[in-house]
Design a protein around this motif. Structure first.
Motif, PDB file in Angstrom:
ATOM      1  N   ALA A  32       0.832  -1.208   0.000  1.00 54.45           N
ATOM      2  CA  ALA A  32       0.000   0.000   0.000  1.00 54.45           C
ATOM      3  C   ALA A  32       0.869   1.261   0.000  1.00 54.45           C
ATOM      4  O   ALA A  32       0.590   2.215  -0.736  1.00 54.45           O
ATOM      5  N   ILE A  33       1.917   1.269   0.794  1.00 52.26           N
ATOM      6  CA  ILE A  33       2.823   2.430   0.834  1.00 52.26           C
ATOM      7  C   ILE A  33       3.502   2.600  -0.520  1.00 52.26           C
ATOM      8  O   ILE A  33       3.544   3.698  -1.083  1.00 52.26           O
ATOM      9  N   THR A  34       4.022   1.504  -1.065  1.00 50.42           N
ATOM     10  CA  THR A  34       4.725   1.550  -2.349  1.00 50.42           C
ATOM     11  C   THR A  34       3.820   2.033  -3.465  1.00 50.42           C
ATOM     12  O   THR A  34       4.218   2.880  -4.280  1.00 50.42           O
ATOM     13  N   SER A  35       2.600   1.536  -3.529  1.00 46.01           N
ATOM     14  CA  SER A  35       1.692   1.926  -4.612  1.00 46.01           C
ATOM     15  C   SER A  35       1.354   3.418  -4.549  1.00 46.01           C
ATOM     16  O   SER A  35       1.207   4.058  -5.581  1.00 46.01           O
ATOM     17  N   ARG A  36       1.279   3.974  -3.356  1.00 44.91           N
ATOM     18  CA  ARG A  36       0.996   5.401  -3.229  1.00 44.91           C
ATOM     19  C   ARG A  36       2.215   6.257  -3.555  1.00 44.91           C
ATOM     20  O   ARG A  36       2.097   7.383  -4.001  1.00 44.91           O
ATOM     21  N   MET A  37       3.403   5.707  -3.353  1.00 43.59           N
ATOM     22  CA  MET A  37       4.632   6.445  -3.652  1.00 43.59           C
ATOM     23  C   MET A  37       4.995   6.396  -5.131  1.00 43.59           C
ATOM     24  O   MET A  37       5.656   7.281  -5.643  1.00 43.59           O
ATOM     25  N   GLN A  38       4.575   5.341  -5.839  1.00 44.25           N
ATOM     26  CA  GLN A  38       4.970   5.157  -7.225  1.00 44.25           C
ATOM     27  C   GLN A  38       3.932   5.630  -8.237  1.00 44.25           C
ATOM     28  O   GLN A  38       4.176   5.546  -9.424  1.00 44.25           O
ATOM     29  N   GLN A  41       0.823  10.538  -9.419  1.00 45.60           N
ATOM     30  CA  GLN A  41       0.772  11.656  -8.488  1.00 45.60           C
ATOM     31  C   GLN A  41       0.864  11.084  -7.067  1.00 45.60           C
ATOM     32  O   GLN A  41      -0.155  10.744  -6.459  1.00 45.60           O
ATOM     33  N   PRO A  42       2.107  10.935  -6.528  1.00 43.75           N
ATOM     34  CA  PRO A  42       2.256  10.365  -5.186  1.00 43.75           C
ATOM     35  C   PRO A  42       1.402  11.108  -4.161  1.00 43.75           C
ATOM     36  O   PRO A  42       1.236  12.323  -4.251  1.00 43.75           O
ATOM     37  N   THR A  43       0.845  10.362  -3.232  1.00 43.03           N
ATOM     38  CA  THR A  43      -0.014  10.952  -2.207  1.00 43.03           C
ATOM     39  C   THR A  43       0.576  10.726  -0.822  1.00 43.03           C
ATOM     40  O   THR A  43       1.414   9.860  -0.622  1.00 43.03           O
ATOM     41  N   SER A  44       0.126  11.509   0.104  1.00 41.47           N
ATOM     42  CA  SER A  44       0.552  11.309   1.486  1.00 41.47           C
ATOM     43  C   SER A  44      -0.272  10.178   2.091  1.00 41.47           C
ATOM     44  O   SER A  44      -1.358   9.863   1.629  1.00 41.47           O
ATOM     45  N   ILE A  45       0.271   9.566   3.120  1.00 42.33           N
ATOM     46  CA  ILE A  45      -0.425   8.486   3.816  1.00 42.33           C
ATOM     47  C   ILE A  45      -0.268   8.684   5.318  1.00 42.33           C
ATOM     48  O   ILE A  45       0.639   9.392   5.759  1.00 42.33           O
ATOM     49  N   ASN A  46      -1.148   8.096   6.067  1.00 39.29           N
ATOM     50  CA  ASN A  46      -1.069   8.098   7.526  1.00 39.29           C
ATOM     51  C   ASN A  46      -0.843   6.674   8.000  1.00 39.29           C
ATOM     52  O   ASN A  46      -1.498   5.747   7.534  1.00 39.29           O
ATOM     53  N   TYR A  61      11.806   0.170   7.758  1.00 37.26           N
ATOM     54  CA  TYR A  61      12.043  -0.909   6.809  1.00 37.26           C
ATOM     55  C   TYR A  61      11.752  -0.442   5.384  1.00 37.26           C
ATOM     56  O   TYR A  61      12.497  -0.749   4.459  1.00 37.26           O
ATOM     57  N   PHE A  62      10.679   0.295   5.204  1.00 37.06           N
ATOM     58  CA  PHE A  62      10.331   0.804   3.877  1.00 37.06           C
ATOM     59  C   PHE A  62      11.459   1.669   3.321  1.00 37.06           C
ATOM     60  O   PHE A  62      11.854   1.521   2.171  1.00 37.06           O
ATOM     61  N   VAL A  63      12.005   2.549   4.134  1.00 34.34           N
ATOM     62  CA  VAL A  63      13.106   3.412   3.699  1.00 34.34           C
ATOM     63  C   VAL A  63      14.341   2.577   3.363  1.00 34.34           C
ATOM     64  O   VAL A  63      15.007   2.823   2.350  1.00 34.34           O
ATOM     65  N   LEU A  64      14.654   1.574   4.182  1.00 35.90           N
ATOM     66  CA  LEU A  64      15.828   0.727   3.924  1.00 35.90           C
ATOM     67  C   LEU A  64      15.704  -0.026   2.607  1.00 35.90           C
ATOM     68  O   LEU A  64      16.709  -0.280   1.949  1.00 35.90           O
ATOM     69  N   THR A  65      14.490  -0.394   2.215  1.00 40.41           N
ATOM     70  CA  THR A  65      14.306  -1.238   1.039  1.00 40.41           C
ATOM     71  C   THR A  65      13.701  -0.505  -0.153  1.00 40.41           C
ATOM     72  O   THR A  65      13.432  -1.125  -1.178  1.00 40.41           O
ATOM     73  N   TRP A  66      13.498   0.791  -0.075  1.00 38.93           N
ATOM     74  CA  TRP A  66      12.822   1.555  -1.129  1.00 38.93           C
ATOM     75  C   TRP A  66      13.515   1.401  -2.483  1.00 38.93           C
ATOM     76  O   TRP A  66      12.868   1.262  -3.509  1.00 38.93           O
ATOM     77  N   GLN A  67      14.823   1.420  -2.524  1.00 40.02           N
ATOM     78  CA  GLN A  67      15.555   1.351  -3.789  1.00 40.02           C
ATOM     79  C   GLN A  67      15.495  -0.035  -4.435  1.00 40.02           C
ATOM     80  O   GLN A  67      15.747  -0.166  -5.616  1.00 40.02           O
ATOM     81  N   GLN A  68      15.148  -1.039  -3.671  1.00 40.56           N
ATOM     82  CA  GLN A  68      15.125  -2.414  -4.224  1.00 40.56           C
ATOM     83  C   GLN A  68      13.913  -2.629  -4.993  1.00 40.56           C
ATOM     84  O   GLN A  68      13.092  -2.964  -5.332  1.00 40.56           O
TER      85      GLN A  68
END
Length: 68
Positions: A32-38, A41-46, A61-68
């Protein structure tokens, strides 16, 4: 245990997990986080929830693995 006292939480970790291989679960939340970031038009999430359920760890964890 005395009346009214809560049992200690056996799942409380001593800090953030630094090795992404040790992080398990939460695939739906990460997706869910990845789909909103990619999106176009990226959106904010809570990220909301009870105290000490892993909200900060999930984002770490998301930040550590974002580039993968």
């Amino acid at each position: 245990m005395t009346s009214g006292a809560l049992p200690s939480n056996p799942f409380v970790a001593a800090g953030m997990i630094e090795d992404p291989r040790l992080f398990v679960g939460r695939k739906d939340e990460l997706h869910a986080i990845t789909s909103r970031m990619q999106g176009d038009q990226p959106t904010s999430i809570n990220i909301v929830g009870e105290k000490q359920i892993g909200k900060s760890l999930l984002l770490h964890y998301f930040v550590l693995t974002w580039q993968q």
